[in-house]
Write a protein that holds these residues in place. Sequence first.
Motif, PDB file in Angstrom:
ATOM      1  N   PHE A 165       3.755   7.099   0.653  1.00 20.81           N
ATOM      2  CA  PHE A 165       4.573   7.683  -0.405  1.00 20.81           C
ATOM      3  C   PHE A 165       3.755   8.079  -1.633  1.00 20.81           C
ATOM      4  CE2 PHE A 165       7.618   5.230   2.128  1.00 20.81           C
ATOM      5  CZ  PHE A 165       8.511   6.249   2.422  1.00 20.81           C
ATOM      6  N   TYR A 166       2.602   7.461  -1.835  1.00 29.31           N
ATOM      7  CA  TYR A 166       1.729   7.933  -2.904  1.00 29.31           C
ATOM      8  C   TYR A 166       1.253   9.348  -2.603  1.00 29.31           C
ATOM      9  CZ  TYR A 166       1.479   3.116  -4.626  1.00 29.31           C
ATOM     10  OH  TYR A 166       1.791   1.878  -5.119  1.00 29.31           O
ATOM     11  N   THR A 167       0.865   9.574  -1.352  1.00 28.92           N
ATOM     12  CA  THR A 167       0.406  10.903  -0.942  1.00 28.92           C
ATOM     13  C   THR A 167       1.553  11.904  -0.968  1.00 28.92           C
ATOM     14  OG1 THR A 167      -1.272   9.896   0.488  1.00 28.92           O
ATOM     15  CG2 THR A 167      -0.729  12.196   0.893  1.00 28.92           C
ATOM     16  N   GLU A 168       2.710  11.512  -0.439  1.00 29.19           N
ATOM     17  CA  GLU A 168       3.859  12.417  -0.358  1.00 29.19           C
ATOM     18  C   GLU A 168       4.276  12.923  -1.738  1.00 29.19           C
ATOM     19  OE1 GLU A 168       5.464  13.661   2.212  1.00 29.19           O
ATOM     20  OE2 GLU A 168       4.406  12.561   3.791  1.00 29.19           O
ATOM     21  N   PHE A 169       4.285  12.027  -2.725  1.00 28.56           N
ATOM     22  CA  PHE A 169       4.765  12.402  -4.051  1.00 28.56           C
ATOM     23  C   PHE A 169       3.634  12.733  -5.030  1.00 28.56           C
ATOM     24  CE2 PHE A 169       8.337   9.565  -2.598  1.00 28.56           C
ATOM     25  CZ  PHE A 169       9.254  10.594  -2.423  1.00 28.56           C
ATOM     26  N   GLY A 170       2.393  12.757  -4.536  1.00 29.36           N
ATOM     27  CA  GLY A 170       1.266  13.117  -5.390  1.00 29.36           C
ATOM     28  C   GLY A 170       1.016  12.133  -6.516  1.00 29.36           C
ATOM     29  N   ILE A 171       1.135  10.832  -6.214  1.00 27.00           N
ATOM     30  CA  ILE A 171       1.000   9.783  -7.217  1.00 27.00           C
ATOM     31  C   ILE A 171      -0.291   9.002  -6.992  1.00 27.00           C
ATOM     32  CG2 ILE A 171       2.011   7.661  -8.139  1.00 27.00           C
ATOM     33  CD1 ILE A 171       3.635  10.123  -8.797  1.00 27.00           C
ATOM     34  N   THR A 172      -1.004   8.715  -8.062  1.00 26.20           N
ATOM     35  CA  THR A 172      -2.167   7.827  -7.993  1.00 26.20           C
ATOM     36  C   THR A 172      -1.724   6.427  -8.377  1.00 26.20           C
ATOM     37  OG1 THR A 172      -3.700   9.612  -8.572  1.00 26.20           O
ATOM     38  CG2 THR A 172      -4.478   7.352  -8.872  1.00 26.20           C
ATOM     39  N   ARG A 173      -1.990   5.469  -7.515  1.00 22.71           N
ATOM     40  CA  ARG A 173      -1.527   4.108  -7.764  1.00 22.71           C
ATOM     41  C   ARG A 173      -2.207   3.499  -8.991  1.00 22.71           C
ATOM     42  NH1 ARG A 173      -2.154  -0.395  -3.134  1.00 22.71           N
ATOM     43  NH2 ARG A 173      -4.362   0.053  -3.484  1.00 22.71           N
ATOM     44  N   LYS A 174      -1.417   2.871  -9.821  1.00 24.48           N
ATOM     45  CA  LYS A 174      -1.928   2.169 -10.985  1.00 24.48           C
ATOM     46  C   LYS A 174      -2.521   0.834 -10.540  1.00 24.48           C
ATOM     47  CE  LYS A 174      -2.345   0.951 -15.395  1.00 24.48           C
ATOM     48  NZ  LYS A 174      -3.323   1.599 -16.306  1.00 24.48           N
ATOM     49  N   GLU A 175      -3.757   0.538 -10.989  1.00 26.81           N
ATOM     50  CA  GLU A 175      -4.418  -0.710 -10.651  1.00 26.81           C
ATOM     51  C   GLU A 175      -4.954  -1.355 -11.929  1.00 26.81           C
ATOM     52  OE1 GLU A 175      -7.257  -0.278  -7.550  1.00 26.81           O
ATOM     53  OE2 GLU A 175      -5.878   0.761  -6.192  1.00 26.81           O
ATOM     54  N   PRO A 207       7.024   5.549  -6.332  1.00 27.38           N
ATOM     55  CA  PRO A 207       5.889   4.658  -6.060  1.00 27.38           C
ATOM     56  C   PRO A 207       5.066   4.312  -7.292  1.00 27.38           C
ATOM     57  CG  PRO A 207       5.491   6.868  -5.190  1.00 27.38           C
ATOM     58  CD  PRO A 207       6.925   6.818  -5.599  1.00 27.38           C
ATOM     59  N   ALA A 208       5.220   5.091  -8.366  1.00 27.17           N
ATOM     60  CA  ALA A 208       4.456   4.808  -9.588  1.00 27.17           C
ATOM     61  C   ALA A 208       4.884   3.497 -10.239  1.00 27.17           C
ATOM     62  CB  ALA A 208       4.604   5.957 -10.584  1.00 27.17           C
ATOM     63  N   VAL A 209       6.031   2.938  -9.839  1.00 28.83           N
ATOM     64  CA  VAL A 209       6.492   1.695 -10.459  1.00 28.83           C
ATOM     65  C   VAL A 209       5.941   0.464  -9.745  1.00 28.83           C
ATOM     66  CG1 VAL A 209       8.600   2.839 -11.228  1.00 28.83           C
ATOM     67  CG2 VAL A 209       8.634   1.492  -9.116  1.00 28.83           C
ATOM     68  N   ILE A 210       5.048   0.669  -8.766  1.00 25.03           N
ATOM     69  CA  ILE A 210       4.360  -0.438  -8.107  1.00 25.03           C
ATOM     70  C   ILE A 210       2.937  -0.499  -8.654  1.00 25.03           C
ATOM     71  CG2 ILE A 210       3.673  -1.487  -5.919  1.00 25.03           C
ATOM     72  CD1 ILE A 210       5.694   0.382  -4.545  1.00 25.03           C
ATOM     73  N   ASP A 213       0.790  -1.234   0.000  1.00 26.21           N
ATOM     74  CA  ASP A 213       0.000   0.000   0.000  1.00 26.21           C
ATOM     75  C   ASP A 213       0.821   1.282   0.000  1.00 26.21           C
ATOM     76  OD1 ASP A 213       0.942   0.126   2.600  1.00 26.21           O
ATOM     77  OD2 ASP A 213      -0.963  -0.409   3.522  1.00 26.21           O
ATOM     78  N   GLY A 214       2.140   1.165  -0.177  1.00 23.74           N
ATOM     79  CA  GLY A 214       2.968   2.361  -0.290  1.00 23.74           C
ATOM     80  C   GLY A 214       3.208   3.085   1.008  1.00 23.74           C
ATOM     81  N   THR A 215       3.042   2.400   2.146  1.00 20.25           N
ATOM     82  CA  THR A 215       3.211   3.055   3.434  1.00 20.25           C
ATOM     83  C   THR A 215       4.398   2.485   4.196  1.00 20.25           C
ATOM     84  OG1 THR A 215       1.722   1.534   4.596  1.00 20.25           O
ATOM     85  CG2 THR A 215       0.741   3.494   3.606  1.00 20.25           C
ATOM     86  N   VAL A 216       4.853   3.267   5.180  1.00 21.86           N
ATOM     87  CA  VAL A 216       5.924   2.820   6.066  1.00 21.86           C
ATOM     88  C   VAL A 216       5.342   1.880   7.111  1.00 21.86           C
ATOM     89  CG1 VAL A 216       7.540   3.575   7.854  1.00 21.86           C
ATOM     90  CG2 VAL A 216       7.337   4.866   5.725  1.00 21.86           C
TER      91      VAL A 216
END
Length: 344
Positions: free
Chosen positions: A155-165, A334-337, A141-144
């Motif tokens: 890290f999705y929120t930190e870098f302003g990225i929307t996760r690809k699904e 995080p966009a590469v996940i 989920d992109g979290t610590v």
Amino acid sequence: MAIVRSYTDAFQIIDRTPEINLIPNQWGIITQSGIFPSTEGITTPVVSMEQITKSGAVMVDRIRGERNNVSKDYVRKLYSFNVPHFPLDDVLKPEDIQSRSAYGTNDQPEQEALALARKIERIRMSHMQLKEKAFAQLLADGTVYSPNGTISTNFYTEFGITRKEIDFVFGTATTDIMGKVEEGIAHIIDNLQAGGDVATGFVAFCSPGFFSNLIKHAKVQAAYTYYSSTQEPLRQRLDSSLPMGTRVFEYGGVRFIEYRGTDFGGTAFMTSNEARLVASGTMDAFGVYASPANVMATVNTVGQESYLFTHRDPIDGSVIIRSEMNLLAVARRPAVIVRLHSST
């Protein structure tokens, strides 16, 4: 077998067979996969990194003599992330040794060195489990990993990225599975290239349900009906370099790995019927950082991945064991996940 006195009848003797060792699974598939780089030691409990967005100017033609196309400098942004603190302590007391037989024997007394080594081994196992859990949660989920909430970083929120699904729709026999795989790869490549990064391969860590649905899908089975290979993915569980006879399936340029990892409490690391597709061999898509231990001797020194200290108390009443990990796994891109799942 050894002959010993019965524990329930003072006048009876019994055979004592070799011990039965129950050893918890040590899930290190993600740790060993090469997705994450080696741990880098830092001297503070905070990781700071500068993001530089490089871009050129769009040049358009002008009437000769006009000079109003203007270039701009790169955009800079500084990020700071706190490193979670994970202490784990134990103590060895006289009653842990006194009048006790050594493990695996019936006539040898327990020894301090053996009992202490056993406690240290258990702590080391916990440290390895923590590292795997931190990596698994970052991919999930992109979290610590910070189960008590002392640190909250997405890290999705930190870098302003929307996760690809990507929905694989396994319940539909006509779903273009290869097309779904290629969609995920294309997304990762585009985001790597945008940051000047490269990949050497692609790996998908799959829950058992997702993996089974993948290899049973009609499109996938049809692709391999007349294909002879050493992996025989639809017929047998592989004996690979991965632990516990882990199943691995190569398809569409992706190495799909069945991931059954759980913590010591039995909680699965990977959500049921999901998978995470990531690039391997990247230069800086991920980072792993370790800060110094919270003791005077390591203040402002380069952090190590784990620490363990032992000392005897002043009145010789016990041996105190203190350990800790100060570990942070970072998704720098995080966009590469890519989250893979199936709605049906």
